[in-house]
Structure formats: C-alpha cells, structure tokens
Design a protein around this motif. Structure first.
Motif, mmCIF file in Angstrom:
data_model
loop_
_atom_site.group_PDB
_atom_site.id
_atom_site.type_symbol
_atom_site.label_atom_id
_atom_site.label_comp_id
_atom_site.label_asym_id
_atom_site.label_seq_id
_atom_site.Cartn_x
_atom_site.Cartn_y
_atom_site.Cartn_z
ATOM 1 N N ASP A 5 0.851 -1.188 0.000
ATOM 2 C CA ASP A 5 0.000 0.000 0.000
ATOM 3 C C ASP A 5 0.886 1.238 0.000
ATOM 4 O OD1 ASP A 5 -2.201 -1.655 0.137
ATOM 5 O OD2 ASP A 5 -2.373 -1.498 2.312
ATOM 6 N N VAL A 6 0.616 2.150 -0.924
ATOM 7 C CA VAL A 6 1.400 3.377 -1.041
ATOM 8 C C VAL A 6 0.462 4.557 -0.821
ATOM 9 C CG1 VAL A 6 2.858 4.788 -2.526
ATOM 10 C CG2 VAL A 6 2.983 2.282 -2.682
ATOM 11 N N GLU A 7 0.695 5.280 0.264
ATOM 12 C CA GLU A 7 -0.082 6.483 0.554
ATOM 13 C C GLU A 7 0.627 7.674 -0.081
ATOM 14 O OE1 GLU A 7 -1.320 6.974 4.629
ATOM 15 O OE2 GLU A 7 -1.107 4.810 4.957
ATOM 16 N N TYR A 8 -0.149 8.567 -0.680
ATOM 17 C CA TYR A 8 0.426 9.745 -1.313
ATOM 18 C C TYR A 8 -0.391 10.973 -0.936
ATOM 19 C CZ TYR A 8 -3.310 9.178 -4.771
ATOM 20 O OH TYR A 8 -4.534 9.068 -5.383
ATOM 21 N N ARG A 9 0.194 12.142 -1.182
ATOM 22 C CA ARG A 9 -0.500 13.406 -0.869
ATOM 23 C C ARG A 9 0.048 14.529 -1.727
ATOM 24 N NH1 ARG A 9 -1.677 14.236 3.879
ATOM 25 N NH2 ARG A 9 -1.368 12.172 4.652
ATOM 26 N N CYS A 10 -0.587 15.662 -1.600
ATOM 27 C CA CYS A 10 -0.155 16.892 -2.256
ATOM 28 C C CYS A 10 0.541 17.747 -1.196
ATOM 29 C CB CYS A 10 -1.362 17.638 -2.831
ATOM 30 S SG CYS A 10 -0.976 19.270 -3.514
ATOM 31 N N SER A 11 1.809 18.102 -1.432
ATOM 32 C CA SER A 11 2.526 18.890 -0.422
ATOM 33 C C SER A 11 1.998 20.318 -0.326
ATOM 34 C CB SER A 11 4.023 18.908 -0.724
ATOM 35 O OG SER A 11 4.262 19.578 -1.936
ATOM 36 N N ILE A 12 1.368 20.808 -1.384
ATOM 37 C CA ILE A 12 0.817 22.166 -1.364
ATOM 38 C C ILE A 12 -0.485 22.195 -0.567
ATOM 39 C CG2 ILE A 12 -0.103 24.032 -2.812
ATOM 40 C CD1 ILE A 12 1.780 22.943 -5.037
ATOM 41 N N HIS A 13 -1.284 21.133 -0.696
ATOM 42 C CA HIS A 13 -2.564 20.999 0.009
ATOM 43 C C HIS A 13 -2.508 19.698 0.813
ATOM 44 C CE1 HIS A 13 -3.261 23.131 -3.867
ATOM 45 N NE2 HIS A 13 -3.804 24.009 -3.045
#
Length: 100
Positions: free
Chosen positions: A82-90
């Motif tokens: 499982d790979v969790e990702y996000r937006c560093s700006i938001h």
C-alpha cells in the motif's frame, strides 16, 4: 553524475509509454478516486485538471511529480503493498494505491 542518475530513475518511474491501469483525476482540490487497486507492474496516471491550480503528488521515497498545473504524471509500481500519497501544497489531499 548524481543528478543524471536521479533523472534516469525519475524518467523510468514516469513510465511515459506504459499502459495505464488506473487514472486519478485532480480537480476541486481532491484526488478522485481516493483509493485505487492495481497489479504489480501497474501504472497510475494522475491528471491535473484543476483549472491550472498547482498541485504536487508524492509518496515519500517512492515518487514525486513536482509541482504541476494542467498536465499529467505517470508512475509504475513494481513493488507490492500500500502506497499512501498526498499533495505537499494541500496536505489535506491524500490518496492510496493498493499494489498487488
């Protein structure tokens, strides 16, 4: 020399000519769908469709799209898990890729 090695690793991870197994749309300051499943060796394409609003998709130590507006980013996942990702700006924008 190190910069060239990093660039090659990034270009390989983008999988620009690979088959796309899942598409995540980035619009209205969210990832849709939030959660996806792909096979090992599968490619995900993130489509930045938020009216030019900049976003960045990253998973620590796995991939980083860099800050983009109206573009696409692809990454091929060669390791199960499982790979969790996000937006560093938001930072409230996040998603997960289930690989395998």
């Amino acid at each position: 020399m190190l910069a060239a090695v990093g660039l090659l690793a990034f270009a390989g991870g983008c999988a620009s000519q690979a088959r796309v197994d899942a598409v995540v749309r980035i619009s209205e300051v969210s990832f849709a769908p939030h959660e996806i499943r792909i096979p090992v060796g599968g490619t995900v394409e993130w489509r930045f469709e938020d009216g030019g609003l900049p976003h960045e998709v990253h998973a620590d130590g796995v991939f980083d799209s860099g800050v983009l507006g109206e573009r696409t980013f692809r990454f091929t996942f060669d390791t199960p898990g499982d790979v969790e990702y996000r937006c560093s700006i938001h930072p409230y924008m996040s998603g997960i890729v289930h690989v395998g």
